[in-house]
Design a protein around this motif. Structure first.
Motif, PDB file in Angstrom:
ATOM      1  N   GLU A   1      53.682 -19.351  52.431  1.00 28.34           N
ATOM      2  CA  GLU A   1      53.732 -18.551  53.663  1.00 28.34           C
ATOM      3  C   GLU A   1      54.760 -17.426  53.532  1.00 28.34           C
ATOM      4  OE1 GLU A   1      55.405 -19.846  57.228  1.00 28.34           O
ATOM      5  OE2 GLU A   1      54.161 -18.472  58.383  1.00 28.34           O
ATOM      6  N   ASN A   2      55.902 -17.767  52.925  1.00 29.69           N
ATOM      7  CA  ASN A   2      56.905 -16.728  52.675  1.00 29.69           C
ATOM      8  C   ASN A   2      56.952 -16.469  51.180  1.00 29.69           C
ATOM      9  OD1 ASN A   2      57.781 -16.633  55.405  1.00 29.69           O
ATOM     10  ND2 ASN A   2      58.745 -18.623  55.007  1.00 29.69           N
ATOM     11  N   GLY A   3      56.908 -15.202  50.814  1.00 27.88           N
ATOM     12  CA  GLY A   3      57.061 -14.876  49.403  1.00 27.88           C
ATOM     13  C   GLY A   3      55.744 -14.698  48.680  1.00 27.88           C
ATOM     14  N   SER A   4      54.621 -14.722  49.386  1.00 30.76           N
ATOM     15  CA  SER A   4      53.344 -14.463  48.715  1.00 30.76           C
ATOM     16  C   SER A   4      53.138 -12.951  48.608  1.00 30.76           C
ATOM     17  CB  SER A   4      52.213 -15.079  49.532  1.00 30.76           C
ATOM     18  OG  SER A   4      50.975 -14.615  49.061  1.00 30.76           O
TER      19      SER A   4
ATOM     20  N   ILE B   1      49.711 -10.808  52.561  1.00 32.81           N
ATOM     21  CA  ILE B   1      50.402 -10.849  53.848  1.00 32.81           C
ATOM     22  C   ILE B   1      49.422 -11.306  54.912  1.00 32.81           C
ATOM     23  CG2 ILE B   1      52.348  -9.264  53.585  1.00 32.81           C
ATOM     24  CD1 ILE B   1      50.305  -7.119  54.708  1.00 32.81           C
TER      25      ILE B   1
ATOM     26  N   LYS C   1      48.822 -21.802  55.476  1.00 31.06           N
ATOM     27  CA  LYS C   1      49.359 -22.010  56.829  1.00 31.06           C
ATOM     28  C   LYS C   1      48.252 -22.499  57.754  1.00 31.06           C
ATOM     29  CE  LYS C   1      48.276 -17.432  58.557  1.00 31.06           C
ATOM     30  NZ  LYS C   1      48.712 -16.164  59.092  1.00 31.06           N
TER      31      LYS C   1
END
Ligand code: NOJ
Length: 739
Positions: free
Chosen positions: A591-594, A597, A603
């Motif tokens: 979810e963070n860092g992919s 966007i 998620k």
């Protein structure tokens, strides 16, 4: 007895006698109390086997065990004493918090002491084996047995396994201890969908890395027995799983004790569709490595013919019997078959002030403060306070597996709070559960009980109105809510993890009055609190807190004890987010860092990610700041030790017990690794306004992982080292492990 005498006893025993030693029956077979929990079925075994049975399940009490022992020994040709085994999972009569609460204490020494107290009480009552510790890693809150486990983390569960085994077994030599039986080997906690008794399918890497370590730690601590899981693992029922029960347990780990099946699990090999009849079931289990058949007819009815027909090597039976005789000998039963049990000893030993004192301390330490808006807690005695809720006056604070405990010995929440406010206003306001179907499904309550548990619509309305009136006349309302005893524990998987609708309604109504609400929760699993958390000012997660529950809750609410409990399970935003665990594997689209966007990341689209309250989380009165973390090196070799210094500051006037947690992430490995995993922790006392340094030593054996052949590996590369108060709020630095 000397080993020589044991061997000659074995040689002198008939095949029937030997088979009898491998059979465990419950109380009704010995005209004793039957409190065994599990499906009751007619076993269809001969009286001869009953007379020769080597052990009894859940027959307790000095008077009863002495009587049964005497009768049974008279009937046996060699007068071999029986073993009495029981579910003493978190206390015998002095009931501790449920293991999920014990986990939240992160206090290994105290838990060890409390387990030795439990064993002392049980031994006085003539019990030899505790079916504990239960250390199944539990990552799915839908599974009701999460109550019995210290939590979701392999490292922490392994620590608890070690200390619980030590506690139970340490006073065996003076007949104040018990043999520990670790369970449920292996991986019961991974049942698919969190559904009770369902199958388990795991990669070997997952099995070795996450599920096996707690049992292994118990074995390493000298645990005398192991209980099999009722489930299948990767298509093979555990009770007939030679790879687990012999290759891993005995050959790899060197276990020399006794393996017992779970309740009827040998017979259930037929239901699994693994064998076609009782005889085959007995053969499969014995050959896989199960010594004792708990409550099934398979060994009793099948083993003799198998041996006489030459389909089973009698030596297999001899080995199992020898283990059982050795255990009886270790306990000194050939010399004192009553193990020193007596009613006088029970009176002296059970529910003493000292044991209650330790139980209270653990109940206090188990409490996790989840929310404390504007520092509403601790309360002051001169505030205008009411206690409302179905748990206000109930003694059922001990939870499903406290089968020998009594609610009559339990301090209720109202009794605890009244020590601070003698004329406290108290009412229940609503039922615990008004869902008849669910209550019926629990399987423990008769129609009459259910009718008694559920107020009529008119009474419910009256109860609600009384609660609203009491709340209206108060400034602060402590609401004691939670789950019904049998909503947690064995056979209580659920798909909806919220509080019962009627309880949520009452919270809504009282919140609408604009009152400050302190929600006290009595429950055995992570709940979904998303729809109530914003309506209340404080949340005190007390679990099923045990015999001293009411006192512990009151001491926390009024600040005599500064809450220090930290969750060992994640509390989800929604039931559908289960299984939820902090140490999940890295994904290609985090979810963070992919690089993607918005939509195309891992998620749920209808619910926030992660946990509402994550693993390791818990508040205290006062505030601790994690100022910085220093590492002694940025590059280490496998033989180096890394020193990690965490700098803390108590920014408050309270003394705080802080649990400082250390996590790692292996950034590149040949098997995908968890985003983080706990490798150590320290519980430290922080005096008001003081700066404290907490030091960890990390060695390369904490950086290993298991591959998909079950081999432990370490690979050079970059690791993140993370420290903090919980698994979410961490300071992170990197090191390189060089080859
Ligand atoms: C079944 C349960 O799975 C196990 O935990 C317990 O020890 C046995 N029944 C005996 O009661």
């Amino acid at each position: 007895m000397r080993q020589k005498e044991i061997t000659s006893l074995l040689n002198d025993m008939s095949l029937e006698e030997k088979i009898g030693q491998l059979v465990q029956l419950s109380g009704e077979f010995f005209s004793a109390n039957d409190i065994s929990l599990g499906p009751i079925q007619k076993l269809g075994i001969s009286q001869q086997i009953v007379n020769l049975a080597g052990s009894a399940l859940n027959v307790v009490g000095a008077r009863v065990t002495r009587e049964v022992q005497k009768k049974q020994m008279q009937m046996q040709p060699h007068h071999i004493p029986m073993l009495f085994m029981s579910d003493i999972i978190y206390g015998y009569k002095t009931i501790l918090p449920i293991p999920l609460g014990l986990g939240a204490t992160w206090d290994l020494d105290k838990v060890e002491k409390a387990f030795s107290n439990a064993a002392a009480e049980a031994a006085a009552a003539g019990n030899h084996v505790a079916f504990a510790p239960m250390v199944d890693v539990a990552r799915d809150a839908r599974w009701g047995r999460i109550l019995e486990s210290p939590g979701e983390d392999p490292f922490l569960n392994a620590k608890f396994a070690q200390f619980m085994v030590n506690g139970l077994q340490k006073n065996i030599s003076n007949k104040c201890g018990q043999i520990a039986c670790v369970k449920h080997f292996a991986a019961y906690g991974a049942v698919e969908g969190g559904k009770e008794y369902n199958s388990v399918d795991l990669s070997l890497s997952n099995l070795y890395q996450n599920y096996l370590p707690p049992y292994k730690a118990a074995v390493k601590a000298g645990c005398g027995m192991v209980m099999t899981s009722l489930t299948s693992l990767n298509g093979v029922p555990v009770t007939a799983n030679k790879e687990l029960l012999t290759d891993i347990l005995r050959k790899k780990w060197g276990f020399t004790g006794i393996v017992i099946s779970d309740y009827a699990s040998i017979y259930e090999l037929i239901k699994h569709g693994f064998v076609s009849d009782e005889v085959q079931a007995g053969k499969a289990a014995l050959e896989a490595g199960v010594d004792i058949d708990m409550k099934s007819p398979c060994y009793a009815n099948g083993l003799k013919d198998l041996v006489t027909d030459g389909r089973l090597d009698e030596n297999k039976i001899n080995q199992a019997v020898l283990r059982i005789l050795n255990l009886k000998n270790k306990l000194g039963l050939f010399e004192d078959p009553f193990f020193g049990a007596s009613e006088e000893k029970e009176n002296e030993c059970i529910l003493t002030v000292e044991k209650r004192g330790l139980a209270r301390q653990l109940s206090e330490e188990a409490i996790v403060l989840l929310k404390n808006k504007n520092n509403i807690l601790p309360l002051k005695q001169d505030q205008n306070i009411a206690l409302i809720g179905p748990y206000a006056k109930k003694g059922t604070l001990i939870g499903m597996w406290a089968i020998h405990g009594s609610t009559a010995d339990t301090v209720t929440i109202s009794e605890g709070l009244k020590k601070y406010i003698p004329n406290l206003k108290v009412c229940s306001g609503t039922d615990l559960q008004r869902d008849r179907k669910l209550l019926d499904n629990l399987g423990f309550l008769s129609k009459e009980d259910i009718a008694k548990n559920i107020a009529s619509e008119d009474e419910e309305l009256k109860n609600n109105q009384e609660a609203l009136k009491v709340a209206a006349s108060s400034d602060i309302v402590i609401m004691a809510m939670g789950e019904e005893t049998y909503e947690d524990g064995e056979a209580s998987s659920k798909t909806d993890l919220r509080l019962a609708q009627n309880q949520r309604n009452l919270i809504d109504q009282i919140a609408k009055l604009g009152k400050k609400i302190i929600l006290v929760l009595i429950n055995g699993r992570p709940l979904v609190l998303s729809d109530v958390a914003d309506k209340v000012d404080a949340i005190v997660e007390a679990w099923f807190p045990g015999t001293e529950g009411g006192n512990a809750i009151a001491n926390v609410i009024f600040g005599k004890y500064n809450p220090s409990g930290r969750l060992t399970v994640d509390f989800p935003y929604a039931s559908g987010a289960e299984p939820l665990y902090y140490n999940h594997l890295a994904t290609g689209r985090p979810e963070n860092g992919s690089q993607h966007i918005g939509r195309f990341v891992s998620k749920y689209i209808d619910c926030p990610q992660g946990a509402l309250y994550p693993f390791g989380f818990g508040l205290s009165y006062g505030k601790v700041k994690y100022n910085s973390m220093e590492l002694s090196a940025s590059r280490i070799t496998v033989s180096d030790q890394l020193k990690v210094t965490v700098n803390l500051e108590n920014q408050s006037d309270f003394t705080i017990n802080e649990t400082v947690q250390l996590y790692i992430h292996d950034e590149v490995a040949s098997v995908v690794q968890p985003v983080k995993r706990l490798i150590d922790f320290k519980k430290v006392e922080l005096k008001p306004r003081k700066l404290v340094k907490v030091i960890f030593k990390v060695t390369s054996n904490q950086l290993t992982f298991f591959d998909n052949h079950g081999n432990e590996k370490i690979e050079p590369g970059r690791f993140a080292i993370m420290a903090g108060p919980n698994s979410r709020d961490l300071i992170s630095k990197e090191i390189d492990l060089i080859g």
